[in-house]
Scaffold this motif. Structure first.
Motif, mmCIF file in Angstrom:
data_model
loop_
_atom_site.group_PDB
_atom_site.id
_atom_site.type_symbol
_atom_site.label_atom_id
_atom_site.label_comp_id
_atom_site.label_asym_id
_atom_site.label_seq_id
_atom_site.Cartn_x
_atom_site.Cartn_y
_atom_site.Cartn_z
ATOM 1 N N ARG A 143 60.132 66.496 29.156
ATOM 2 C CA ARG A 143 60.840 65.390 28.725
ATOM 3 C C ARG A 143 59.943 64.141 28.516
ATOM 4 N NH1 ARG A 143 64.833 61.563 32.250
ATOM 5 N NH2 ARG A 143 64.182 60.206 30.528
ATOM 6 N N GLY A 154 67.541 69.248 27.306
ATOM 7 C CA GLY A 154 66.317 68.524 27.448
ATOM 8 C C GLY A 154 65.474 68.677 28.702
ATOM 9 N N GLY A 192 56.861 61.603 27.052
ATOM 10 C CA GLY A 192 56.236 61.343 25.694
ATOM 11 C C GLY A 192 57.517 60.900 24.852
ATOM 12 N N GLU A 238 53.000 59.849 17.889
ATOM 13 C CA GLU A 238 52.148 58.973 18.117
ATOM 14 C C GLU A 238 50.493 59.377 18.395
ATOM 15 O OE1 GLU A 238 53.220 56.617 21.769
ATOM 16 O OE2 GLU A 238 55.411 56.738 21.239
ATOM 17 N N ALA A 268 70.034 59.244 22.782
ATOM 18 C CA ALA A 268 68.793 59.000 22.486
ATOM 19 C C ALA A 268 68.572 59.035 20.879
ATOM 20 C CB ALA A 268 67.911 60.210 23.166
ATOM 21 N N HIS A 311 71.873 63.379 29.707
ATOM 22 C CA HIS A 311 72.583 62.826 30.651
ATOM 23 C C HIS A 311 71.453 62.103 31.523
ATOM 24 C CE1 HIS A 311 76.477 64.697 31.505
ATOM 25 N NE2 HIS A 311 76.022 65.863 30.996
ATOM 26 N N ASN A 351 59.271 51.441 22.687
ATOM 27 C CA ASN A 351 59.303 52.435 23.728
ATOM 28 C C ASN A 351 61.011 52.999 23.862
ATOM 29 O OD1 ASN A 351 56.789 51.097 25.244
ATOM 30 N ND2 ASN A 351 56.564 53.246 24.424
ATOM 31 N N GLY A 352 61.199 54.168 23.775
ATOM 32 C CA GLY A 352 62.586 54.521 24.209
ATOM 33 C C GLY A 352 63.521 54.335 23.046
ATOM 34 N N ILE A 372 72.922 58.958 27.406
ATOM 35 C CA ILE A 372 72.224 58.080 26.567
ATOM 36 C C ILE A 372 72.223 58.824 25.458
ATOM 37 C CG2 ILE A 372 70.092 57.106 26.399
ATOM 38 C CD1 ILE A 372 69.494 57.928 29.409
ATOM 39 N N ARG A 392 67.903 51.515 27.587
ATOM 40 C CA ARG A 392 69.129 52.132 27.592
ATOM 41 C C ARG A 392 69.240 52.665 28.890
ATOM 42 N NH1 ARG A 392 69.172 55.301 22.347
ATOM 43 N NH2 ARG A 392 67.024 55.290 22.930
ATOM 44 N N THR A 434 62.435 61.950 20.557
ATOM 45 C CA THR A 434 63.373 62.823 20.783
ATOM 46 C C THR A 434 63.804 63.316 19.373
ATOM 47 O OG1 THR A 434 64.489 61.875 22.639
ATOM 48 C CG2 THR A 434 66.030 63.191 21.268
HETATM 49 N N1 LIG Z 1 64.617 65.179 28.161
HETATM 50 C C1 LIG Z 1 65.243 63.992 28.380
HETATM 51 N N2 LIG Z 1 66.139 64.056 29.440
HETATM 52 C C2 LIG Z 1 66.836 63.004 29.639
HETATM 53 N N3 LIG Z 1 66.819 61.815 28.938
HETATM 54 C C3 LIG Z 1 65.894 61.637 27.950
HETATM 55 C C4 LIG Z 1 64.948 62.789 27.583
HETATM 56 N N4 LIG Z 1 64.128 62.546 26.638
HETATM 57 C C5 LIG Z 1 64.218 61.515 26.215
HETATM 58 N N5 LIG Z 1 65.362 60.681 27.092
HETATM 59 C C6 LIG Z 1 65.845 59.479 26.883
HETATM 60 O O1 LIG Z 1 66.185 59.256 25.765
HETATM 61 C C7 LIG Z 1 65.724 57.867 25.257
HETATM 62 C C8 LIG Z 1 64.779 57.947 24.157
HETATM 63 O O2 LIG Z 1 63.473 58.577 24.499
HETATM 64 P P1 LIG Z 1 62.342 58.898 23.484
HETATM 65 O O3 LIG Z 1 61.349 59.713 24.471
HETATM 66 O O4 LIG Z 1 62.951 59.757 22.504
HETATM 67 O O5 LIG Z 1 61.874 57.740 22.902
HETATM 68 P P2 LIG Z 1 60.369 57.394 22.284
HETATM 69 O O6 LIG Z 1 60.888 56.280 20.999
HETATM 70 O O7 LIG Z 1 59.617 58.407 21.937
HETATM 71 O O8 LIG Z 1 59.656 56.253 23.243
HETATM 72 P P3 LIG Z 1 58.208 56.183 23.509
HETATM 73 O O9 LIG Z 1 57.517 55.156 22.541
HETATM 74 O O10 LIG Z 1 58.121 55.634 25.263
HETATM 75 O O11 LIG Z 1 57.496 57.519 23.484
HETATM 76 C C9 LIG Z 1 64.833 57.129 26.547
HETATM 77 O O12 LIG Z 1 65.979 56.470 26.905
HETATM 78 C C10 LIG Z 1 64.757 58.429 27.522
HETATM 79 O O13 LIG Z 1 64.547 58.096 28.801
#
Ligand SMILES: Nc1ncnc2c1ncn2[C@@H]1O[C@H](COP(=O)(O)OP(=O)(O)OP(=O)(O)O)[C@@H](O)[C@H]1O
Ligand SMILES: [Mg+2]
Lengths: 282, 278
Positions: B276, B272, B278, A187, A44, A31, A64-65, A42, A276, A70
């Motif tokens: 969250r 989640g 990272g 990372e 993810a 959410h 990022n993101g 979203i 997103r 996830t």
């Molecule tokens: N626990 C959570 N609750 C809600 N949204 C989340 C949660 N974890 C991740 N998101 C959303 O899911 C998407 C993917 O996030 P994620 O952390 O997996 O990306 P990432 O590739 O690891 O990015 P980064 O390089 O910044 O670490 C993002 O839009 C983030 O805001």
């Protein structure tokens, strides 16, 4: 009650396999937490399928993101997927959670420790949770920490006094202490200076060479992806858009650098965040 | 089976060991809590000592001793139960703050084993703290323990711990579901329990509806029984009417609290909420 669940674990993997990890069509949506986005979700991770071979270093490259963390959390049982299936050395991560937990370890972006405890205390504690006796943890811990360039006299200092780079090294030492068969590195070198970065990278390769470990790492550093990974998966907006060795990726995209390949496949630069949703803490 | 059980106990011990190590490293804070506990209980005991002056009534020494001990038992017992409650309730919140929660939840340890370790640590901590508080107060103040039945008191504290462990596992769920508000809710629960359980006064003085709450609070029975044991020297056999309700609350709240905890863990993993960044 809980003791019965362990039954299946000691019977060895269901099928001997040279696949460390198999993910099939994994989806995870959250959410959105923004004010006017109350009912928005979203995705993810949006239908990712991938396999990691035993002994391989597989690098997930994405902005990022894009969903890397996830995905790593889904693989390490910290998140439950909405749909799809993941098996680790043949164990289903939902049905055989405890067996999976014994085989994996994960290093998160931020080195997460009991900050007042020393490196050694943290290692001994972590070891215990994985059934490593304290004496053995101390022995192995000392070796790994020294190998990573952390002086013996710092092993008993509260961790909060160590630099960010050193803490990250201790985090990696902690993961290795438990001798995971599959190591998930989220990372591992973000925020480290060039020298520490190189040391950690060398250590990761050394571990794979010496310990029959399989490593799945995420990075948004092109050079690191190239330097470390046998195969690279490019993640964009929760989807795996390409996968292969560096040579394969370059040939398929008909370009000469990984950066160009990334641009070609995703339509944006690696430095541009996947937006997103609202920006979130790194 | 036996080997497996001892393996689980060994794992639970990892948490006890960790808590002891943390306690040593945070020794200055521990000292603060102990001093705070001593000051609170001592103040309450002094209110008792001053009763003749405050009320303007003459009291003989025996009545006064009894009054002081009445208050002191409530104060120290509440400290004991409160520490058990807080430590278990903060299982999630604390590790979130340290940033270690994902590592604990990723480890190959059954949740029941993890919680067992944390509950044992909190009972140890509560015992050490209350003993130090009591010992210090005995240095400062004349307290008449000549009638005290220590065995009965220990049994009641043990039973009370079980009941409180169940309650606090249930309360530990709040911080898992609501990252910030959760802990605040848990503290409210604790405050209400303090109010209705007759810690410093007999529950009879409470308004009727509060007395209804007192019936379901395990602290009501534990403290009532402790007073009988320490002030009047009651044998444990005479305290059954306080023991069984507390036992019953424990028997209901422990499995229920554990269920709730496991349910909340899955919910957190689905939505989640564990962590969250990272
Ligand atoms: N626990 C959570 N609750 C809600 N949204 C989340 C949660 N974890 C991740 N998101 C959303 O899911 C998407 C993917 O996030 P994620 O952390 O997996 O990306 P990432 O590739 O690891 O990015 P980064 O390089 O910044 O670490 C993002 O839009 C983030 O805001
Ligand atoms: Mg990330």
């Amino acid at each position: 009650m809980a003791l019965v669940i362990e039954r299946t674990i000691d019977q060895g993997p269901p099928a001997a396999s040279d696949l460390a990890l198999v993910a099939k069509n994994v989806v995870k949506a959250f959410h959105a937490s923004g004010k006017d986005e109350k009912n928005k979700r979203i995705r993810a991770v949006d239908g990712i399928s991938l396999s990691v071979l035993r002994g391989e270093i597989y690098g997930l490259l994405g902005a990022n993101g894009s969903g890397k963390s996830t995905l790593i959390r889904l693989f390490s049982t910290l998140l439950e997927a909405d749909s799809g299936q993941v098996t680790i050395f043949g164990y289903d991560i939902r049905d055989d959670e405890m067996a999976v937990k014994r085989l994996i370890n994960r290093v998160s972006v931020e080195a997460s420790f009991f900050k007042k405890l020393s490196a050694m205390e943290n290692l001994v504690y972590a070891g215990r949770l994985y059934g490593v006796a304290p004496a053995q943890s101390r022995l192995r811990g000392t070796k790994i920490l020294e190998r990573l360039g952390i002086d013996a006299k710092r092993h008993d200092e509260p961790l909060e006094k160590l630099s960010r780079g050193m803490q990250q090294k201790v985090a990696i030492a902690r993961a290795f202490l438990t001798a995971p068969t599959l190591l998930l590195l989220d990372e591992p070198t973000t925020g480290l200076d060039i020298r520490s970065k190189r040391e950690v990278q060398a250590f990761v390769r050394e571990l794979r060479a010496e310990h029959d470990a399989t490593i799945l790492l995420t990075t948004h550093d092109l050079e690191e992806a190239e330097r470390l990974s046998d195969r690279i998966g490019i993640v964009d907006r929760g989807k795996l858009v390409a996968e292969g060795t560096v040579a394969e990726l370059l040939t398929n995209a008909n370009v000469s650098t990984l950066e160009e390949a990334f641009m070609g496949l995703t339509g944006h630069k690696l430095e541009d965040a996947d937006e997103r949703s609202e920006p979130h803490a790194p | 089976m036996i080997a497996r059980l001892s393996g689980q106990i060994g794992l639970a011990y990892a948490f006890v060991d960790r808590e002891v190590a943390l306690s040593k490293r945070y020794w200055a804070w521990e000292l603060v809590w102990i001093v705070y506990g001593i000051v609170t209980s001592l103040s309450v005991a002094l209110i008792g000592r001053a009763a003749p002056v405050i009320s303007g009534q003459v009291m003989d020494e025996a009545t006064l001793d009894r009054f002081v001990l009445y208050l002191l038992v409530g104060s120290i017992a509440w400290r004991f139960l409160g520490i058990v409650f807080e430590n278990v309730t903060e299982v999630i919140a604390w590790e979130r703050w340290e940033g270690t929660i994902e590592y604990t939840f990723m480890a190959p340890v059954h949740r029941i084993t993890h919680l067992l370790g944390m509950c044992v640590s909190s009972v140890i901590r509560a015992s050490v703290f209350s003993t130090i508080i009591l010992a210090t107060i005995l240095l400062f103040l004349h307290v008449d323990l000549s009638q005290a039945n220590a065995l009965s008191a220990l049994v009641l504290l043990a039973v009370g711990s079980l009941a409180f462990i169940g309650l606090s596992m249930g309360a530990a769920v709040f911080p898992m579901l609501w990252t910030e508000k959760g802990l605040q809710m848990a503290y409210i629960v604790q405050a209400v329990v303090l109010l209705v359980s007759g810690v410093y006064y007999p529950v009879d003085v409470l308004p009727g509806w509060m007395q209804a709450l007192a019936v379901i609070s395990p602290a009501t029975y534990v403290i009532h029984g402790l007073r009988a044991a320490l002030v009047d020297g009651a044998e444990i056999s005479a305290l059954w009417s306080d023991v069984w309700p507390a036992l019953l609350i424990g028997a209901i709240s422990i499995p229920l609290g554990l269920r709730a905890f496991l349910f909340a863990e899955r919910y957190a993993k689905r939505t989640g909420r564990l962590k969250r960044s990272g």
